[in-house]
Design a protein around this motif. Sequence first.
Motif: not given
Length: 320
Positions: A134-141, A186-189
């Motif tokens: 889920k986190y990796i897909h958030g980065i990809m987005s 997720m808008i930032g990391y």
Amino acid sequence: MLPITHEVSIKGKRLEVPAFRLDNIVVVVNGRFLKVAEVFDEYWLETKVLPDPQQVVRQLREANHNVDLFTFAQRVPDTKPCFDFHMEWDNVAVIPVSTYETWYREQISSGRRRDIRYSEKRGVVVRAAEFDEKYIHGIMSIYNESPFRGGRKYWHYGKDFDTVQTENGTYRERSTFLAAYFQGEMIGYMKIVWDTHSASIMQILSKIEFREKLPNNALISEAVRLCAERKIPYLLYSQFVYGSKTESSLTRFKQANGFVRMDIPRYFVPLTLKGHVVLKLGLHGNPKDLIPRRLRSPLLEIRDRWYATRSKEDGRRSHA
């Protein structure tokens, strides 16, 4: 010291470069005309595992692999030169951390404090996350929001899941992954890599669409809080200034968030006649730094206009 090849990332691309293995450390060699060796990921390795530079120099000389220069730097907070090699000053962006309250009240401006409160009031929530699918897909987005950032082609755009996982999953066992959320999205990391006396920000990025909600400021705030909780006295964020470019939006962002410049010694050790000559002539640095200062701003403006034009043209093609 056995010759091998090692994969490195240069401007978002994975490339194989010549390298040598020294116990559990890899020394990579960059450059064509001038071959410069350095410990791979020197900045990210734990201080306790870094090799003795004099041992590396000795083994490089004994191996006789035509490496011209070896370069290495001391680590924060060791700012006093410790070696007799040719030394120049490098720099790191550092927040000295004692308590979160000290940083919040004394090390940033009232305007930056308002930004942090504004981000919270607008619904931005920052918390630690698992480095999972889920986190990796958030980065990809975030990567895939736009093929351009800052008027330039963005080199992380369009990377596949495995690549994003590999590139962001380094040093996972001593990293904290933060995520900034707005209404569940997720808008930032941010990725923080921990050492004994310091923590380093490896990645911080947010979506352009939500820039006005200031997620990056919220991420920095949480990073300082974590350092204070762990009693880590230094939060690092790469360099404070890059080469001769003393003014930039990134430097201003760092300064506004309480980062200060800490100068550290960087050493250059010539290993061949070519290395000696180039070092003596001062030609071992970034070629861009050789451009006279009076010409840099006009050239940067021309470059930025060219990137902006390319961005618009490519954008029109993608919508055609």
